[in-house]
Motif scaffolding. Structure first.
Motif, PDB file in Angstrom:
ATOM      1  N   THR A 187       0.821  -1.209   0.000  1.00 27.60           N
ATOM      2  CA  THR A 187       0.000   0.000   0.000  1.00 27.60           C
ATOM      3  C   THR A 187       0.852   1.255   0.000  1.00 27.60           C
ATOM      4  OG1 THR A 187      -0.153  -0.157   2.424  1.00 27.60           O
ATOM      5  CG2 THR A 187      -1.967  -1.079   1.144  1.00 27.60           C
ATOM      6  N   PHE A 193      -4.643   0.600  -3.558  1.00 29.47           N
ATOM      7  CA  PHE A 193      -6.053   0.914  -3.330  1.00 29.47           C
ATOM      8  C   PHE A 193      -6.406   2.335  -3.761  1.00 29.47           C
ATOM      9  CE2 PHE A 193      -5.122  -2.486  -0.282  1.00 29.47           C
ATOM     10  CZ  PHE A 193      -6.129  -3.383  -0.591  1.00 29.47           C
ATOM     11  N   PRO A 216     -12.940  10.695   4.431  1.00 26.91           N
ATOM     12  CA  PRO A 216     -13.452   9.504   3.724  1.00 26.91           C
ATOM     13  C   PRO A 216     -13.697   9.707   2.238  1.00 26.91           C
ATOM     14  CG  PRO A 216     -14.535   9.738   5.841  1.00 26.91           C
ATOM     15  CD  PRO A 216     -13.702  10.981   5.655  1.00 26.91           C
ATOM     16  N   TYR A 221      -7.964   7.643   0.903  1.00 26.10           N
ATOM     17  CA  TYR A 221      -8.444   7.246   2.228  1.00 26.10           C
ATOM     18  C   TYR A 221      -8.374   5.730   2.426  1.00 26.10           C
ATOM     19  CZ  TYR A 221     -11.473   6.990   6.344  1.00 26.10           C
ATOM     20  OH  TYR A 221     -11.968   6.758   7.582  1.00 26.10           O
ATOM     21  N   VAL A 222      -8.891   4.953   1.479  1.00 20.53           N
ATOM     22  CA  VAL A 222      -8.912   3.497   1.622  1.00 20.53           C
ATOM     23  C   VAL A 222      -7.486   2.942   1.660  1.00 20.53           C
ATOM     24  CG1 VAL A 222      -9.625   1.336   0.558  1.00 20.53           C
ATOM     25  CG2 VAL A 222     -11.163   3.307   0.527  1.00 20.53           C
ATOM     26  N   ASN A 223      -6.632   3.470   0.797  1.00 20.26           N
ATOM     27  CA  ASN A 223      -5.248   2.990   0.772  1.00 20.26           C
ATOM     28  C   ASN A 223      -4.561   3.245   2.105  1.00 20.26           C
ATOM     29  OD1 ASN A 223      -3.130   1.932  -1.275  1.00 20.26           O
ATOM     30  ND2 ASN A 223      -2.074   3.606  -0.235  1.00 20.26           N
ATOM     31  N   LEU A 225      -6.116   3.700   4.954  1.00 18.67           N
ATOM     32  CA  LEU A 225      -6.793   2.886   5.969  1.00 18.67           C
ATOM     33  C   LEU A 225      -6.168   1.491   6.054  1.00 18.67           C
ATOM     34  CD1 LEU A 225      -9.143   2.561   7.975  1.00 18.67           C
ATOM     35  CD2 LEU A 225     -10.536   1.784   6.055  1.00 18.67           C
TER      36      LEU A 225
END
Length: 306
Positions: A187, A193, A216, A221-223, A225
């Protein structure tokens, strides 16, 4: 002759102290508003995601983080040394082969490298020396993974020093730590992501470390997270691994055996050995290295096959 009993307290203290050492600075930083209270979703201008280290980026949590990591490094190095000492003492009288001895020494070296890297991570914060901090973190994580893997593998050496459930628990923790590190690095390095076509432009106009909190709706954000969660999981799996030494350390006493006469080298005033209990007396063995005496005793229990 001096001795230390209750060695099982060492891995307990090591695990508890190391976990407190990453939770307390994080809590202080969240209370001061330097990081977000749930997880520190921070993106730096140089596209590096720092998660656990964000708890030691700003004062006063930076100073607390450094203090905790210095003591954690000493405890980890001491645990690695005692584990090696017990391992060698246990098997040198029970096996004719010696291939396991250099492996145990190499494992201890990995433990020392992890402790040294942790000390450097604590004293060179990402705010002051980001490159040194990141290099030390890599040394710490990879050395820790190697230490976990080697100790887990050596746990199956017969006759077993630990019980089979503990040996398999070490394998599970080593796998969790290795997978977490792999996901964490993927990541960070490849942003797997992050949606394709996202513009990763720098968002800092001045020198220094100027982080930006992610929301969010951010494409990063997802990466981040995943990077944050895997690094926390990695740290918890590494630190909780040391508590698996409790079962073995409960069967050991660390004794210092002093020379009865002047040793051949002035610097060698005493030696240390790790013996096992309970202690049905077997006898004395006189070793010639100067003039001293070492008492070896039979272990309480030896685990057989898995």
């Amino acid at each position: 002759m001096g001795e230390i009993r209750h060695l099982w307290l060492l891995p307990v203290v090591t695990t508890i102290w190391c976990l407190i050492g990453i939770v307390v600075p994080y809590a202080v930083g969240a209370a001061d508003g330097n990081i977000q209270p749930i997880l520190p979703f921070i993106r730096t201008p140089i596209e590096t995601y720092n998660t656990l280290s964000d708890g030691g980026a700003y004062p006063p949590e930076k100073n607390i983080f450094s203090l905790f990591q210095n003591i954690s490094a000493v405890l980890i190095a001491l645990s690695a040394y005692v584990k090696h000492l017990q391992f060698v003492t246990y098997y040198e009288c029970r096996r004719l082969d010696t291939f396991w001895k250099p492996l145990s020494i190499l494992t201890m070296v990995f433990g020392f490298l992890a402790a040294t890297g942790l000390c450097v991570v604590g004293n060179f914060s990402e705010m002051d020396e980001l490159a040194m901090h990141n290099y030390a973190a890599l040394v710490t994580f990879f050395s820790s993974i190697l230490y976990l893997c080697f100790t887990a593998g050596l746990s199956f050496l017969r006759p077993l020093l630990c019980s089979p459930p503990v040996a398999f628990l070490r394998v599970a923790l080593a796998i969790v730590a290795a997978v977490s590190l792999a996901f964490h690095e993927c990541t960070l390095q490849f942003s797997i992501f992050v949606p394709a076509g996202t513009n990763e432009t720098e968002n800092s106009s001045g020198p220094g470390y100027v982080p930006e909190w992610l929301t969010p709706d951010s494409p990063f954000y997802v990466n981040h997270l995943v990077a944050t969660g895997t690094e926390w999981l990695l740290a918890f799996s590494i630190f909780t691994y040391f508590i698996t030494f409790v079962e073995e350390f409960r069967k050991a006493i660390w004794k210092w055996i002093f020379f009865l006469s002047e040793p051949p080298f002035p610097c060698l005033r005493s030696i240390s050995t790790l013996i096992e209990r309970p202690l049905p007396f077997v006898g004395n063995r006189l070793r010639r290295a100067g003039s001293y005496e070492s008492i070896f005793e039979r272990p309480r229990r030896s685990y057989g096959t898995i």
